[in-house]
Write an enzyme that holds these catalytic residues in place. Structure first.
Site, PDB file in Angstrom:
ATOM      1  N   GLU A   1     -21.031   7.194  95.370  1.00  0.00           N
ATOM      2  CA  GLU A   1     -21.081   7.718  93.997  1.00  0.00           C
ATOM      3  C   GLU A   1     -19.670   8.155  93.656  1.00  0.00           C
ATOM      4  O   GLU A   1     -19.205   9.186  94.146  1.00  0.00           O
ATOM      5  CB  GLU A   1     -22.060   8.901  93.913  1.00  0.00           C
ATOM      6  CG  GLU A   1     -23.504   8.533  94.195  1.00  0.00           C
ATOM      7  CD  GLU A   1     -24.122   7.634  93.131  1.00  0.00           C
ATOM      8  OE1 GLU A   1     -23.478   7.406  92.087  1.00  0.00           O
ATOM      9  OE2 GLU A   1     -25.233   7.135  93.355  1.00  0.00           O
TER      10      GLU A   1
ATOM     11  N   CYS B   1     -18.645  13.864  86.886  1.00  0.00           N
ATOM     12  CA  CYS B   1     -18.355  12.427  86.968  1.00  0.00           C
ATOM     13  C   CYS B   1     -18.831  11.719  85.708  1.00  0.00           C
ATOM     14  O   CYS B   1     -18.305  10.691  85.347  1.00  0.00           O
ATOM     15  CB  CYS B   1     -19.024  11.835  88.196  1.00  0.00           C
ATOM     16  SG  CYS B   1     -20.723  12.364  88.325  1.00  0.00           S
TER      17      CYS B   1
HETATM   18  P1  NAD Z   1     -12.752  13.397  97.385  1.00  0.00           P
HETATM   19  O1  NAD Z   1     -12.905  11.932  97.525  1.00  0.00           O
HETATM   20  O2  NAD Z   1     -11.406  13.978  97.509  1.00  0.00           O
HETATM   21  O3  NAD Z   1     -13.651  14.177  98.460  1.00  0.00           O
HETATM   22  C1  NAD Z   1     -15.056  14.021  98.511  1.00  0.00           C
HETATM   23  C2  NAD Z   1     -15.540  14.405  99.894  1.00  0.00           C
HETATM   24  O4  NAD Z   1     -15.035  13.471 100.856  1.00  0.00           O
HETATM   25  C3  NAD Z   1     -15.101  15.779 100.376  1.00  0.00           C
HETATM   26  O5  NAD Z   1     -16.183  16.395 101.051  1.00  0.00           O
HETATM   27  C4  NAD Z   1     -13.969  15.453 101.352  1.00  0.00           C
HETATM   28  O6  NAD Z   1     -13.776  16.424 102.344  1.00  0.00           O
HETATM   29  C5  NAD Z   1     -14.480  14.176 101.965  1.00  0.00           C
HETATM   30  N1  NAD Z   1     -13.443  13.311 102.557  1.00  0.00           N
HETATM   31  C6  NAD Z   1     -12.125  13.210 102.228  1.00  0.00           C
HETATM   32  N2  NAD Z   1     -11.523  12.271 102.998  1.00  0.00           N
HETATM   33  C7  NAD Z   1     -12.472  11.767 103.812  1.00  0.00           C
HETATM   34  C8  NAD Z   1     -12.479  10.758 104.811  1.00  0.00           C
HETATM   35  N3  NAD Z   1     -11.384  10.060 105.123  1.00  0.00           N
HETATM   36  N4  NAD Z   1     -13.639  10.475 105.447  1.00  0.00           N
HETATM   37  C9  NAD Z   1     -14.782  11.150 105.133  1.00  0.00           C
HETATM   38  N5  NAD Z   1     -14.834  12.123 104.195  1.00  0.00           N
HETATM   39  C10 NAD Z   1     -13.692  12.420 103.535  1.00  0.00           C
HETATM   40  O7  NAD Z   1     -13.407  13.732  95.970  1.00  0.00           O
HETATM   41  P2  NAD Z   1     -13.475  15.132  95.230  1.00  0.00           P
HETATM   42  O8  NAD Z   1     -12.140  15.468  94.678  1.00  0.00           O
HETATM   43  O9  NAD Z   1     -14.184  16.100  96.099  1.00  0.00           O
HETATM   44  O10 NAD Z   1     -14.474  14.765  94.027  1.00  0.00           O
HETATM   45  C11 NAD Z   1     -14.070  14.323  92.774  1.00  0.00           C
HETATM   46  C12 NAD Z   1     -14.532  12.910  92.554  1.00  0.00           C
HETATM   47  O11 NAD Z   1     -15.945  12.799  92.772  1.00  0.00           O
HETATM   48  C13 NAD Z   1     -14.326  12.443  91.132  1.00  0.00           C
HETATM   49  O12 NAD Z   1     -13.747  11.165  91.141  1.00  0.00           O
HETATM   50  C14 NAD Z   1     -15.727  12.376  90.561  1.00  0.00           C
HETATM   51  O13 NAD Z   1     -15.895  11.478  89.497  1.00  0.00           O
HETATM   52  C15 NAD Z   1     -16.523  12.005  91.755  1.00  0.00           C
HETATM   53  N6  NAD Z   1     -17.940  12.327  91.585  1.00  0.00           N
HETATM   54  C16 NAD Z   1     -18.827  11.306  91.408  1.00  0.00           C
HETATM   55  C17 NAD Z   1     -20.168  11.581  91.206  1.00  0.00           C
HETATM   56  C18 NAD Z   1     -21.158  10.471  91.002  1.00  0.00           C
HETATM   57  O14 NAD Z   1     -22.346  10.737  91.043  1.00  0.00           O
HETATM   58  N7  NAD Z   1     -20.731   9.234  90.788  1.00  0.00           N
HETATM   59  C19 NAD Z   1     -20.614  12.893  91.202  1.00  0.00           C
HETATM   60  C20 NAD Z   1     -19.687  13.914  91.396  1.00  0.00           C
HETATM   61  C21 NAD Z   1     -18.348  13.623  91.593  1.00  0.00           C
END
Ligand code: NAD
Length: 564
Positions: free
Chosen positions: A252, A286
């Site tokens: 997502e 999002c």
């Molecule tokens: P992010 O990708 O920085 O982090 C998300 C999660 O991934 C965190 O828990 C982080 O610790 C973990 N993570 C980071 N690197 C990783 C790795 N190499 N392996 C495994 N896990 C890892 O995103 P963010 O800044 O937390 O969230 C913002 C983004 O989320 C925006 O782009 C937003 O649009 C999206 N989002 C999408 C939805 C949806 O339903 N499509 C919902 C909410 C947020």
């Protein structure tokens, strides 16, 4: 060591981490919420192993037992409603009321829905196998749980997204390991505590805290599914790490969601929807409105209505009930918003209102008061000496007119309280502009002509499209959620989301197992002639045509019986 909430002023830099611990801060005040451990890969592996043991017991439970647990967890949440909402607000910066409206209420609805409906949705079902049924066979599908589901959420809806996925995974018979965002670890831990208080078996819902390294360790610990919510970049990293062990992944990801307003729309409603859709959760949804396309004839009028409504909004600490817009959740996010607003300015767009870091005069606290408090705190707190200070993490709700799709921030996800407005002339142009994006999560279309609304909706490349509504469909747990294009892969919520959490198994039974199948060995000229008949008659799906094959079929069966 116990990891407890901790109060005291600190820097407004959120979630400073080192190799042992993560410090969670309230982005609106700079207060430290508490500290959690940065778990190592070995600790994550051990958690997944224990979760797998819990799974082997849980998969044998009845739907009734699973329903009882999820419904009990709902009760636990209701007894702690305000406390949980304050925690969500404290870690994310969002208004306390919004935490109830947009996280707790929808997830409670999702929980009751799947608690009551999962059994029916996962009931074994017969499949119509067409003419094969005339040969005395039948097929059915049974759904097995997958095993350990690893949930890696973002920080923007830190309660509802992982909790909803957890409830669905449990109803399907799986165990769960959640790695909450490093910005909101206590909300993640809260989910584990809720299930513990509801009486969940040991290790059924585990929470492992840490940053991306802990998330990567969870993927490497080979769970049976990864449910990831976050950025496109991390989604790609996780998909490629998961591919090494063929772990299925639901992604997502981001959005750049368009709202299209035709000149026959109810403009008052459209203005309210645009303001809420763009600014709720400080624009960090999002599915928030990231691009507003208004039909030329009503563009000025609607822009004025939007600006007037924006001027009325109070911005400030999330724990105040009269605040509509809280702080951004992190400095990193604030800087992206600042960069995008500057890029709009430089490209010639007009800032109608807002556009600055801090809280405007109409807000409930001035930017200076936040700045002086946090600066003072840094001086007093030795441990934070090395943290760089910023004034605060508020960004004014910002309306921008004169935007065009060739401006960079109309293509990149902003994820902040900005509402850029562009105009269009025709229906075709509106669709083309809306689809001119690498993303495709949600969209909304505003018109009094419902036929036009549906027609346009179906041509927009997005996972969910609303007509005369905006943003909130993630809150309808009964409906599938997920993106087209770079907004993701797979679905959460709805039947489609539940299917992501099970392994379908096809059971095929021959009820008249007395004769060999005509396609078995040995082959012969009679066999080949029969196979021609399969192609010409059987494969038509017509009973009348298959009857023409019967003489050849019985000749072939006699041949096989003689040979046997
Ligand atoms: P992010 O990708 O920085 O982090 C998300 C999660 O991934 C965190 O828990 C982080 O610790 C973990 N993570 C980071 N690197 C990783 C790795 N190499 N392996 C495994 N896990 C890892 O995103 P963010 O800044 O937390 O969230 C913002 C983004 O989320 C925006 O782009 C937003 O649009 C999206 N989002 C999408 C939805 C949806 O339903 N499509 C919902 C909410 C947020």
């Amino acid at each position: 060591m116990t990891w407890q909430y901790h109060h005291g002023m600190a820097s407004v830099i959120q979630s400073k981490r080192d190799d042992q611990q993560i410090i969670s801060f309230n982005p609106a005040t700079g207060e430290e919420v508490g500290r959690v451990p940065q778990l190592s890969a070995a600790e994550v592996l051990a958690a997944v192993d224990r979760s797998r043991e819990a799974f082997h017991k849980w998969k044998t439970t009845s739907f009734r037992e699973r329903r009882a647990l999820v419904m009990k967890a709902r009760e636990v949440i209701l007894t702690q409603l305000d406390e949980i909402a304050h925690l969500i607000s404290a870690e994310s910066g969002k208004p306390f009321g919004e935490a109830i409206a947009m996280e707790i209420a929808p997830v409670l609805d999702l929980m009751q829905h799947f608690a009551r409906s999962a059994e029916r949705m996962l009931k074994p079902r017969r499949i119509n196998i067409g003419l094969y049924a005339t040969l005395g066979r039948y097929s059915k599908i049974v759904y097995h749980p997958l095993g350990v589901v690893g949930i890696i959420p973002a920080w923007n809806y830190p309660f509802s997204i992982p909790l909803g996925e957890t409830a669905m995974a449990l109803m399907a018979g799986n165990s769960v390991v959640i790695k909450p965002s490093e910005l909101t670890p206590f909300v993640g831990l809260q989910i584990g505590e809720i299930f513990e208080r509801a009486g969940a078996p040991a290790d059924l819902v585990k929470v492992v805290t840490g940053d991306g390294r802990t998330g990567a360790a969870l993927v490497d610990a080979i769970p049976d599914k990864i449910m990831f919510t976050g950025s496109v970049a991390t989604g790609k990293t996780i998909a490629s790490a998961a591919a090494k062990n063929l772990i299925p992944v639901v992604l997502e990801l981001g959005g750049k969601d368009p709202m299209i307003v035709f000149d026959d729309a109810n403009l008052d409603l459209a203005a309210g929807a645009a303001v809420w859709g763009a600014f709720c959760n400080a624009g960090q949804s999002c599915s928030s409105v990231e691009r507003l396309y208004i039909q030329e004839g009503v563009a000025d009028k609607l822009t004025k209505l939007i600006v007037a409504r924006t001027r009325e909004l109070k911005q400030g600490r999330g724990d105040r009930e009269d605040v509509s817009i809280g702080a951004m959740s992190s400095e990193r996010q604030l800087r992206i918003v600042e960069d995008h607003v500057n890029a709009f300015r430089e490209a010639g767009a007009k800032i109608e209102i807002g556009g600055r870091v801090g809280i405007a005069d109409r807000g409930v606290r001035s930017a200076d008061s936040v700045r002086s408090k946090s600066d003072g705190a840094i001086e007093n707190e030795g441990i934070h000496d090395q943290l760089s200070a910023i004034s605060n993490l508020f960004f004014e709700p910002t309306v921008i007119s004169g935007a065009t799709n060739d401006m960079r921030p109309m293509q990149e996800e902003t994820f902040g309280p900005t509402l850029p407005i562009a105009t269009f002339k025709t229906e075709e142009e509106a669709i083309r502009l809306a689809n001119d994006s690498e993303f495709g999560l949600t969209a909304s279309v505003w018109t009094r002509d419902y036929a036009k609304g549906r027609r346009v909706a179906e041509q927009i490349e997005a996972g969910s499209v609303c007509v005369n509504e905006v943003l909130y469909t993630h809150g309808i747990g009964q409906t599938p959620w997920g993106g087209f294009k770079n907004s993701g892969r797979g679905r959460t919520h709805g039947l489609e989301g539940l299917m992501e959490l099970v392994q379908p198994q096809h059971i095929h039974v021959n009820r008249v197992a007395v004769l060999p199948d005509a396609w078995w060995m040995p082959y012969s000229p009679t066999a080949v002639e029969t196979f021609r008949g399969f192609a010409k008659y059987f494969a038509t799906g017509s009973i009348r045509k298959i009857s023409l094959l019967l003489p050849q079929l019985s000749k072939r069966i006699r041949e096989l019986l003689k040979g046997g």
